[in-house]
Design an enzyme around this catalytic site. Sequence first.
Site, PDB file in Angstrom:
ATOM      1  N   SER A 142      28.942  13.069  49.811  1.00 50.70           N
ATOM      2  CA  SER A 142      30.371  13.297  49.642  1.00 50.70           C
ATOM      3  C   SER A 142      30.681  14.790  49.494  1.00 50.70           C
ATOM      4  O   SER A 142      30.442  15.573  50.397  1.00 50.70           O
ATOM      5  CB  SER A 142      30.893  12.488  48.458  1.00 50.70           C
ATOM      6  OG  SER A 142      32.295  12.544  48.379  1.00 50.70           O
ATOM      7  N   ASP A 301      36.996  16.385  52.662  1.00 49.34           N
ATOM      8  CA  ASP A 301      35.641  16.706  52.226  1.00 49.34           C
ATOM      9  C   ASP A 301      34.632  16.356  53.327  1.00 49.34           C
ATOM     10  O   ASP A 301      35.012  15.811  54.363  1.00 49.34           O
ATOM     11  CB  ASP A 301      35.322  16.023  50.895  1.00 49.34           C
ATOM     12  CG  ASP A 301      35.234  14.512  50.988  1.00 49.34           C
ATOM     13  OD1 ASP A 301      35.748  13.941  51.967  1.00 49.34           O
ATOM     14  OD2 ASP A 301      34.650  13.888  50.087  1.00 49.34           O
ATOM     15  N   ASP A 303      32.432  14.068  54.094  1.00 44.73           N
ATOM     16  CA  ASP A 303      32.384  12.738  54.715  1.00 44.73           C
ATOM     17  C   ASP A 303      33.775  12.160  54.936  1.00 44.73           C
ATOM     18  O   ASP A 303      33.920  10.990  55.282  1.00 44.73           O
ATOM     19  CB  ASP A 303      31.506  11.783  53.914  1.00 44.73           C
ATOM     20  CG  ASP A 303      32.093  11.414  52.563  1.00 44.73           C
ATOM     21  OD1 ASP A 303      32.734  12.285  51.939  1.00 44.73           O
ATOM     22  OD2 ASP A 303      31.894  10.269  52.119  1.00 44.73           O
ATOM     23  N   ASP A 305      36.397  11.238  53.157  1.00 41.88           N
ATOM     24  CA  ASP A 305      37.036  10.145  52.436  1.00 41.88           C
ATOM     25  C   ASP A 305      38.012  10.667  51.376  1.00 41.88           C
ATOM     26  O   ASP A 305      38.805   9.900  50.842  1.00 41.88           O
ATOM     27  CB  ASP A 305      36.013   9.184  51.828  1.00 41.88           C
ATOM     28  CG  ASP A 305      35.089   9.830  50.801  1.00 41.88           C
ATOM     29  OD1 ASP A 305      35.159  11.063  50.604  1.00 41.88           O
ATOM     30  OD2 ASP A 305      34.288   9.091  50.198  1.00 41.88           O
TER      31      ASP A 305
END
Length: 574
Positions: A142, A301, A303, A305
């Site tokens: 993340s 960010d 990834d 999400d």
Amino acid sequence: MYREKYEYWLNSPYIDEKGKFELKNINDEREIEDRFYKDLEFGTGGLRGIIGLGTNRMNIYTVGKATEGLSKYLIKKYKKDISVAIAYDCRIMSREFAQTAACNLCANGIKVNLFKTLHPTPMLSYAVRELKCKAGIVITASHNPKQYNGYKVYGEDGGQITDDWANEILSNIESIEDFSEIKHISMDEAENRDLLYIIGEEIDTSYIEKVKNLVIRKEFVRSHAENLKVIYTPLHGTGNIPVRRTLKELGYKNVFVVEEQEKPDGNFPTAAYPNPEDPKVFHLALDMAKDIRPDIIFGTDPDCDRLGVVVKDSLGEYRVLTGNQVGVLLTDYILSSLKEFNKLPENGEIVKTIVTTEMAADIAREYKVNLINVLTGFKYIGEKIKEFEEEGDKKYIFGFEESYGYLAGDFVRDKDAVIASTLVCEMTLYYKMKGKSLYEALIDLYKKYGFYREKLIPIELKGKKGHEKIETIMHCLRHSMKRVLGDVKIVKKLDYKLSVEKDLVNISEKNIELPKSNVLKFIMEDKSWFVVRPSGTEPKIKIYLSVIGRSLEDSQNKMTVLEKNVMDIIRNAD
């Protein structure tokens, strides 16, 4: 104990020579201890840790072991016709970890659908559902710094695995005593045996069509989209292609991308901490804004999400909004727009986490919509969507958490920054055409519901000693907390580990109908509150604070006092 594990890895025929060389050249005994004093924990978030050799690190061996445990679990649960979708982000070793997991699953006779290139986490959730897989894996850490990577597991509903799944997978992982038990075949062999499939463009296209269909004011956006000026940064991550493609297809022609942060790069050269919660990641975007003067700036960010948003205030200066502020803006915009078009369901539900602003509850009441609180972690919001779907008596509208995660629609079961960026653009455009900035819309909400202010204080406590300190803090708060904080009475204590809510005024208690979690929440007489929660994925303890004031200045003053009083307790815990 850690020394035995270290020696085992040094002497194992399954550890390659490059890995043994890395281990042999560790000169710091504390470093050896940190790498081997425990196994990298597998929880409901899967694995997350620093990349390197060792049982407490992310490497192909810990990934292989986790996947072997997952394989065993899936075979026991489903017996046959099992398939798993795998995605990965831009991080160091993400592709290698994804391939390691794929080759292990295939070696166990499980079919794998693997994204060919890096993709956002929410698109993995979508692929699991669309391809009717039994599980999904995404390799990502993340928003953590570059030295981290992670391994998240999803269930067949596209949501992060439940506690029960996690515990059963962990049990299977712990039953593996030797590297020889971890099965593996090559990528070529997996393809030749028709066990490995590459996910094609059709999944991307169908996902983006569904995202576009979430636009509420479709004709309005079609007519006015080119009037909105946007600066976007993917922070070297996976959002660049899907976010820009979606906005382009919706007609947003003035989207400017931060060139230095456009290309995927797991070293994150311009953002050591690639988290849109951190205002520093927007420094390049703000430099661009001096010339472009956009209506809005946002970033995703690595990834993709989480979404961070920057807006112009009443003086024309750019301000970074908090996750709570974006969440309440979206909640109000979505509910008011649905009501305007007579599409607001009578059985509609807003879902938020227990550490997220209570201002959302005020807004939900205004529109006669129910609001549900769940534990921290978006997987609990995903679980509610599944519950509503199965029981058929409630309609999910929107969910969000203070840590910059938002979701509309039900075709994804995790927070989704592609969806969020689309809705934020629509909302900003709507207010712009009414002659109002997003910041002015936020102030209007504060004037109506009260000047809410929230703050998160993460305290990093690394290693074994840090872990012990976190346990001490929680024990002190759980058993030794006074009933007054400063000069304000504490009226309620919620212990989510014991599932008990205590009313300290009426001396009564009731059960908390949520899964058990090591979290404490204290509510004060003036409706301010604070929550203390150890992180499940990082060596941190997190302190969440919330106050309500009569003005921006009043809420800031109240926050200053609350923070001092709470931090005094945390520092003195022993």
